[in-house]
Design an enzyme around this catalytic site. Structure first.
Site, PDB file in Angstrom:
ATOM      1  CG  ASP A   1      -1.785   1.227   1.297  1.00 35.20           C
ATOM      2  OD1 ASP A   1      -2.696   1.330   0.453  1.00 35.20           O
ATOM      3  OD2 ASP A   1      -1.542   2.093   2.151  1.00 35.20           O
TER       4      ASP A   1
ATOM      5  CD  GLU B   1      -4.696   1.293  -3.709  1.00 33.10           C
ATOM      6  OE1 GLU B   1      -5.873   1.635  -3.706  1.00 33.10           O
ATOM      7  OE2 GLU B   1      -3.859   1.726  -2.908  1.00 33.10           O
TER       8      GLU B   1
ATOM      9  CG  ASP C   1      -1.766   3.069   5.714  1.00 32.81           C
ATOM     10  OD1 ASP C   1      -2.678   3.476   4.970  1.00 32.81           O
ATOM     11  OD2 ASP C   1      -1.075   3.816   6.430  1.00 32.81           O
TER      12      ASP C   1
END
Ligand SMILES: [Zn+2]
Length: 454
Positions: free
Chosen positions: A194, A297, A378
Site C-alpha cells: 500500500d 494499486e 494501511d
C-alpha cells in the site's frame, strides 16, 4: 532486455564546456526544426522530418545564423550526433502526439526548448564512443573519467550525456541477453504494497517502510533559496524597467550572485532527487527480490496530484517512479506485478470478512469492521492487495493460456453469488488497458474464497 546505466562523469572544465555547447547545439537544432515544421504547416505543406534534416544539412555550414562572428561554421566544432539526433527526437515526438490523438487521448505536441528550462542533453551513437574500464572515450573530447565502470555486460546501443545541477552524466543503453539480465530471487513471498501518504509504504506483512521524504526535510531550505532567487530576478526586472510579465525574447542581465544562487538551488533540487531515487531503487529491488508476486494499486497519480492538499506528499514519495521501477525490475527477477485497478477499494474492504466500509474517510487511520475486527487502514489495504497477488498467481498456474476476457467473464459471473457486497462490473469498468484484467478477475476468486472461510 534493454537497460540503461547512468554514470556520473568526472569531466575536466574543458570537457564540461564542450558538453554544454553540444547540449546547446542539440537544443538550438531542435528549435530550428520545430520552427521550420510549424512554418511549413502554416504554409499548408506537409512537413517531413527527414526532409527537414536535408534542408538543415544544406544550410548548417553556410547560413549566417550558424556562423561565428568571424564567419566560420561553429557547428563543425560539435560532433554530428548532437545535431542529427534532434531530428529523430522530433520525429518521435510528433508520431507520439499523432498516435495519442488518434486514440482519443490527450496528446501534447512538441514544444520549443528554452535554455535553463529544459534538461541539457545530447546523444552519442554507439559506434562513436567506447567504454574502457572507468573511462569513456567520447567524440571531440577524448577520454572522460567515469565515477564507476559500466556494470551491465551486453551490446551497447547508444548513450546520452546529460546534466544535473553541476554534474554531467553518461547514460548508456545496453541490450543485455535475458539470461544474463535475470537475477536470482531470495524469497518466494507474495506481498501487497500500500503506497500510502503518512506511513509511506505498508507491506501486507504489517511492516511499514517510511520514505525519507527528502522534499519535506529540505522544504524550508528550498523555500529560502527559491525566495532569494526570485528576489534577484525581481531586482533585475526593476533595473531593466519591466513590470509584470517579461516580454518574449528579453534577456535580463544576470548578476554573478544570481548565477551563484541558481547553482545552489539546482544543487538542492539534485540532492532531493538523489535521496528519492536511492529510496525507490532500494525499495523496488527489495520487493522484486524477495517476492514472486507483488500487488500495488494502479493509482491515478495525475488525478491525485490535482488535489493540492495531497500533491506534495504524493509527489515526494514518487508513486509513478516506484511503479515504473517495479515493472522493469520484475522482468529481471521473474516477479509478477499485479496492478489493482484504481477503482478497487483496497482500503475500504475488510480483509477478514470482505465487507465494504463505504463510509471510510481518508482521515481514519484505524477502523473497526462490523465483524469486530479492528484494522490499521494501511495494513488492511496491503492485505487486500496481497489477496489480489495470490489470486493472480493461482490464475497464472491454473489457466496459463486463458484469454483475459474469458477469465473475467467467468469470475464476474461467480461473484454476485458470493453475497453481492462487491459489484465486479463497477471495478472492471475502469480498465484503461487489458494488462490488469486477468489479475483482477483472479482477485474476485480469491475474495470469494476468503469470504467462504469467514
Ligand atoms: Zn469484517
Amino acid at each position: 532486455m534493454l537497460l540503461s546505466h547512468r554514470i556520473r562523469l568526472d569531466a575536466t572544465p574543458a570537457q564540461c564546456d564542450y558538453f554544454a555547447r553540444a547540449a546547446g547545439t542539440a537544443r538550438r537544432v531542435w528549435n530550428w526544426a520545430l520552427a521550420e515544421w510549424q512554418r511549413q504547416v502554416a504554409e499548408g505543406l506537409r512537413p517531413d522530418v527527414m526532409a527537414l534534416k536535408k534542408q538543415f544539412n544544406a544550410i548548417k555550414y553556410a547560413h549566417p545564423d550558424w556562423l561565428d562572428t568571424d564567419g566560420r561554421p561553429w557547428l563543425r566544432t560539435i560532433h554530428r550526433d548532437a545535431h542529427a539526433q534532434p531530428f529523430a527526437n522530433l520525429k518521435k515526438a510528433w508520431s507520439r502526439y499523432f498516435v495519442a490523438r488518434k486514440a482519443g487521448q490527450p496528446g501534447y505536441p512538441p514544444r520549443f526548448k528554452k535554455k535553463g528550462r529544459c534538461p541539457d542533453s545530447f546523444y552519442v551513437a554507439n559506434d562513436k564512443f567506447r567504454v574502457e574500464g572507468k573511462s569513456a572515450v567520447l567524440p571531440k573530447v577524448g577520454p572522460v573519467a567515469l565515477a564507476e565502470a559500466l556494470r551491465f555486460p551486453g551490446k551497447i546501443m547508444g548513450a546520452s550525456v546529460s546534466r544535473q545541477a553541476e554534474h554531467w552524466f553518461l547514460a548508456i543503453q545496453v541490450e543485455m541477453p535475458d539470461e544474463i539480465a535475470r537475477r536470482p530471487r531470495t524469497g518466494d513471498g507474495v506481498v501487497g504494497v500500500d503506497l500510502g501518504v503518512s506511513a509511506a509504504t505498508t507491506l501486507s506483512t504489517g511492516e511499514k517502510i517510511a520514505a525519507p521524504r527528502p522534499l519535506r526535510a529540505a522544504l524550508r531550505r528550498l523555500r529560502i533559496r527559491s525566495r532569494r532567487q526570485s528576489r534577484k530576478v525581481r531586482a533585475a526586472k526593476a533595473a531593466a524597467g519591466i513590470s509584470g510579465r517579461i516580454p518574449k525574447g528579453t534577456r535580463l542581465p544576470r548578476s554573478a550572485n544570481q548565477v551563484k544562487g541558481a547553482r545552489r538551488l539546482a544543487r538542492l533540487h539534485a540532492r532531493i532527487s538523489r535521496v528519492r531515487a536511492d529510496f525507490t531503487h532500494k525499495l523496488t529491488t527489495r520487493l522484486c527480490r524477495e517476492n514472486q508476486a507483488v500487488a500495488i494499486e494502479d493509482l491515478h497519480v495525475k488525478g491525485m496530484l490535482a488535489n493540492a492538499r495531497l500533491a506534495r506528499s504524493i509527489a515526494d514519495v514518487g508513486f509513478y517512479e516506484i511503479r515504473r521501477q517495479l515493472q522493469y525490475k520484475a522482468q529481471r527477477y521473474g516477479t509478477v506485478i499485479v496492478l489493482a485497478d484504481r477503482w478497487y477499494p483496497s482500503s475500504k474492504l475488510c480483509s477478514a470478512c470482505g465487507q465494504k466500509n463505504a463510509t471510510l474517510t481518508l482521515a481514519e487511520r484505524t477502523w473497526t469492521c462490523s465483524c469486530g475486527v479492528r484494522h490499521d487502514r494501511d495494513v488492511n489495504a496491503a492485505i487486500n492487495l496481497q489477496r489480489l497477488a495470490t489470486g493472480a498467481l493461482a490464475a497464472r498456474t491454473a489457466l496459463p493460456v486463458a484469454s483475459p476476457t474469458a477469465t473475467s467473464g467467468t469470475v464476474a459471473g461467480m461473484v454476485p453469488a458470493a453475497g453481492g457486497e462487491v459489484t465486479p462490473a463497477r471495478y472492471e469498468h475502469g480498465h484503461q488497458d487489458g494488462s490488469g484484467q486477468e489479475e483482477d478477475a483472479a482477485h474476485f476468486c480469491a475474495l470469494f474464497d476468503s469470504r467462504m472461510e469467514c
